[in-house]
Motif scaffolding. Structure first.
Motif, PDB file in Angstrom:
ATOM      1  N   HIS A 164      -2.915  -7.120 -38.984  1.00 16.52           N
ATOM      2  CA  HIS A 164      -2.555  -7.966 -37.845  1.00 16.52           C
ATOM      3  C   HIS A 164      -3.118  -7.369 -36.558  1.00 16.52           C
ATOM      4  N   ILE A 165      -2.969  -6.058 -36.411  1.00 17.59           N
ATOM      5  CA  ILE A 165      -3.402  -5.379 -35.190  1.00 17.59           C
ATOM      6  C   ILE A 165      -4.907  -5.514 -34.995  1.00 17.59           C
ATOM      7  N   GLY A 166      -5.675  -5.314 -36.068  1.00 13.99           N
ATOM      8  CA  GLY A 166      -7.130  -5.435 -35.949  1.00 13.99           C
ATOM      9  C   GLY A 166      -7.555  -6.808 -35.485  1.00 13.99           C
ATOM     10  N   GLN A 167      -6.959  -7.832 -36.075  1.00 12.05           N
ATOM     11  CA  GLN A 167      -7.294  -9.202 -35.697  1.00 12.05           C
ATOM     12  C   GLN A 167      -6.921  -9.482 -34.244  1.00 12.05           C
ATOM     13  N   LEU A 168      -5.736  -9.040 -33.834  1.00 10.25           N
ATOM     14  CA  LEU A 168      -5.274  -9.290 -32.470  1.00 10.25           C
ATOM     15  C   LEU A 168      -6.172  -8.605 -31.441  1.00 10.25           C
ATOM     16  N   LEU A 169      -6.519  -7.354 -31.688  1.00 16.93           N
ATOM     17  CA  LEU A 169      -7.372  -6.621 -30.752  1.00 16.93           C
ATOM     18  C   LEU A 169      -8.734  -7.289 -30.614  1.00 16.93           C
ATOM     19  N   ALA A 170      -9.234  -7.809 -31.731  1.00 16.03           N
ATOM     20  CA  ALA A 170     -10.527  -8.500 -31.681  1.00 16.03           C
ATOM     21  C   ALA A 170     -10.437  -9.774 -30.855  1.00 16.03           C
ATOM     22  N   HIS A 171      -9.333 -10.511 -31.004  1.00 12.40           N
ATOM     23  CA  HIS A 171      -9.176 -11.732 -30.214  1.00 12.40           C
ATOM     24  C   HIS A 171      -9.044 -11.418 -28.726  1.00 12.40           C
ATOM     25  N   TYR A 172      -8.455 -10.276 -28.394  1.00 17.00           N
ATOM     26  CA  TYR A 172      -8.434  -9.859 -26.985  1.00 17.00           C
ATOM     27  C   TYR A 172      -9.858  -9.610 -26.497  1.00 17.00           C
ATOM     28  N   GLY A 173     -10.675  -8.981 -27.349  1.00 12.82           N
ATOM     29  CA  GLY A 173     -12.048  -8.692 -26.963  1.00 12.82           C
ATOM     30  C   GLY A 173     -12.427  -7.227 -26.991  1.00 12.82           C
ATOM     31  N   PHE A 174     -11.612  -6.376 -27.598  1.00  9.51           N
ATOM     32  CA  PHE A 174     -11.956  -4.956 -27.702  1.00  9.51           C
ATOM     33  C   PHE A 174     -13.189  -4.796 -28.591  1.00  9.51           C
ATOM     34  N   MET A 175     -14.108  -3.947 -28.150  1.00 12.06           N
ATOM     35  CA  MET A 175     -15.413  -3.855 -28.811  1.00 12.06           C
ATOM     36  C   MET A 175     -15.612  -2.585 -29.635  1.00 12.06           C
ATOM     37  N   LYS A 176     -14.716  -1.604 -29.512  1.00 14.05           N
ATOM     38  CA  LYS A 176     -14.911  -0.340 -30.218  1.00 14.05           C
ATOM     39  C   LYS A 176     -13.656   0.009 -31.030  1.00 14.05           C
ATOM     40  N   TYR A 177     -13.866   0.274 -32.325  1.00 16.06           N
ATOM     41  CA  TYR A 177     -12.755   0.519 -33.242  1.00 16.06           C
ATOM     42  C   TYR A 177     -13.031   1.732 -34.124  1.00 16.06           C
ATOM     43  N   PHE A 178     -11.940   2.357 -34.550  1.00 12.64           N
ATOM     44  CA  PHE A 178     -12.000   3.340 -35.638  1.00 12.64           C
ATOM     45  C   PHE A 178     -10.874   2.975 -36.591  1.00 12.64           C
ATOM     46  N   ILE A 179     -11.245   2.560 -37.803  1.00 13.66           N
ATOM     47  CA  ILE A 179     -10.270   2.128 -38.798  1.00 13.66           C
ATOM     48  C   ILE A 179     -10.238   3.147 -39.930  1.00 13.66           C
ATOM     49  N   CYS A 180      -9.042   3.565 -40.285  1.00 17.09           N
ATOM     50  CA  CYS A 180      -8.896   4.574 -41.328  1.00 17.09           C
ATOM     51  C   CYS A 180      -7.859   4.127 -42.357  1.00 17.09           C
ATOM     52  N   ASP A 181      -8.272   4.054 -43.613  1.00 16.60           N
ATOM     53  CA  ASP A 181      -7.358   3.739 -44.706  1.00 16.60           C
ATOM     54  C   ASP A 181      -8.065   4.088 -46.020  1.00 16.60           C
ATOM     55  N   PRO A 182      -7.427   4.838 -46.911  1.00 14.33           N
ATOM     56  CA  PRO A 182      -8.105   5.253 -48.140  1.00 14.33           C
ATOM     57  C   PRO A 182      -8.073   4.232 -49.267  1.00 14.33           C
ATOM     58  N   ASP A 183      -7.296   3.158 -49.111  1.00 14.75           N
ATOM     59  CA  ASP A 183      -6.978   2.301 -50.247  1.00 14.75           C
ATOM     60  C   ASP A 183      -7.913   1.091 -50.384  1.00 14.75           C
ATOM     61  N   ILE A 184      -7.868   0.504 -51.582  1.00 16.42           N
ATOM     62  CA  ILE A 184      -8.589  -0.730 -51.864  1.00 16.42           C
ATOM     63  C   ILE A 184      -7.587  -1.886 -51.886  1.00 16.42           C
ATOM     64  N   PHE A 185      -8.128  -3.094 -51.812  1.00 15.75           N
ATOM     65  CA  PHE A 185      -7.286  -4.297 -51.834  1.00 15.75           C
ATOM     66  C   PHE A 185      -6.833  -4.578 -53.258  1.00 15.75           C
ATOM     67  N   GLU A 186      -5.509  -4.806 -53.426  1.00 15.43           N
ATOM     68  CA  GLU A 186      -4.927  -5.091 -54.730  1.00 15.43           C
ATOM     69  C   GLU A 186      -4.087  -6.364 -54.652  1.00 15.43           C
ATOM     70  N   GLU A 187      -3.659  -6.825 -55.807  1.00 13.36           N
ATOM     71  CA  GLU A 187      -2.901  -8.078 -55.847  1.00 13.36           C
ATOM     72  C   GLU A 187      -1.628  -8.000 -55.006  1.00 13.36           C
ATOM     73  N   VAL A 188      -0.996  -6.825 -54.955  1.00 15.87           N
ATOM     74  CA  VAL A 188       0.248  -6.697 -54.177  1.00 15.87           C
ATOM     75  C   VAL A 188       0.006  -6.822 -52.678  1.00 15.87           C
ATOM     76  N   ASN A 189      -1.263  -6.780 -52.252  1.00 13.32           N
ATOM     77  CA  ASN A 189      -1.582  -6.886 -50.827  1.00 13.32           C
ATOM     78  C   ASN A 189      -1.804  -8.326 -50.371  1.00 13.32           C
ATOM     79  N   ILE A 190      -1.918  -9.260 -51.302  1.00 10.45           N
ATOM     80  CA  ILE A 190      -2.386 -10.601 -50.964  1.00 10.45           C
ATOM     81  C   ILE A 190      -1.439 -11.324 -50.006  1.00 10.45           C
ATOM     82  N   HIS A 191      -0.161 -10.989 -50.026  1.00 10.89           N
ATOM     83  CA  HIS A 191       0.807 -11.716 -49.201  1.00 10.89           C
ATOM     84  C   HIS A 191       0.987 -11.103 -47.819  1.00 10.89           C
ATOM     85  N   ARG A 192       0.274 -10.015 -47.518  1.00 10.71           N
ATOM     86  CA  ARG A 192       0.534  -9.391 -46.226  1.00 10.71           C
ATOM     87  C   ARG A 192      -0.694  -8.875 -45.480  1.00 10.71           C
ATOM     88  N   LEU A 193      -1.810  -8.656 -46.169  1.00  8.97           N
ATOM     89  CA  LEU A 193      -2.984  -8.101 -45.492  1.00  8.97           C
ATOM     90  C   LEU A 193      -3.824  -9.244 -44.939  1.00  8.97           C
TER      91      LEU A 193
END
Length: 259
Positions: free
Chosen positions: A35-64
């Protein structure tokens, strides 16, 4: 970008420059972080550092946010989904991705550039480590987390938005993290198991966190403050100041754990 940002001019005449120059970090790109990434992009922020070790799984479909059904079979890294969403809104944005634990990024110059880090972590111990790092480097940390807790009469507390500002109280000062919490977590005692997640509530917490970050980085308000801790009441659908906030304000909001 002038026309694009014309409807948020109340944020100040210099906010366009802020959005083009300030790097924001997102540690944990799942329910809240997406949610945060999408919101910041809609504001117009141009520089990001995203950190997460995981892959997308079925349990993520309802919230990511931004995750697709095909990402399950493809085992798409969550950071790749973040880049896809952000660049889908801002093709010229700079998205630095780290498919790793945030501890592996602490020497990366781009990570150290972050003025604000938004975090959505799963445990207290890791929060303590990240807070210690941010305060040592003078980085503002805004943490969100959804955790469903039922009290008497089926009253539900469903998460928090809390800030650790280098000049303000820390998580321990605000009783968000206590020694008892860390002890119970270390022994795997108490309320453990699958963490409940609801996309709409994650969105409420993320919206509040991003709005707080924008307030801190813009000319929106003059008195920005250094203390922020709100909890979400799942019954009344309301974000409320934690009782510790007023106590802290009365005491001058001086941290007693970081010097």
């Amino acid at each position: 970008m002038k026309n694009r940002n014309s409807r948020q001019s109340f944020l100040g005449i210099n906010f366009d420059e802020v959005m083009s120059s300030v790097r924001v970090g997102i540690v944990g790109y799942s329910g809240g972080g997406s949610h945060i990434g999408q919101l910041l992009a809609h504001y117009g922020f141009m520089k990001y550092f995203i950190c997460d070790p995981d892959i997308f799984e079925e349990v993520n479909i309802h919230r990511l946010i931004g995750g697709r059904f095909e990402d399950i079979a493809l085992k798409t890294p969550k950071v790749d989904i973040g880049e896809r969403v952000i660049k889908g809104i801002l093709p010229d944005s700079e998205v630095i991705k780290a498919q790793s634990k945030w501890q592996e990024c602490i020497t990366d110059p781009k990570f150290l550039e972050c003025k604000v880090i938004f975090a959505g972590l799963d445990d207290f111990a890791t929060r303590v480590q990240l807070e210690s790092f941010c305060r040592a480097k003078g980085i503002i940390l805004i943490d969100i987390g959804m955790s469903v807790k039922e009290s008497e009469n089926r009253h539900y507390s469903m998460g928090q938005v809390i800030m650790s500002h280098p000049e303000g109280p820390c998580f321990k000062c605000l009783d968000f993290i206590t020694d008892k919490d860390l002890e119970l977590e270390a022994t795997k005692y108490g309320d453990v198991g699958i963490r409940q997640q609801v996309a709409s509530i994650n969105g409420t917490l993320a919206n509040t966190a991003v709005t707080l970050g924008v307030q801190l980085l813009s000319d929106w308000i003059e008195d920005k403050g250094v203390v922020f801790y709100k909890t979400y009441d799942g019954n009344n659908l309301d974000l409320m100041n934690h009782p510790k906030v007023n106590e802290c304000l009365a005491d001058g909001c001086k941290c007693t754990h970081f010097r």
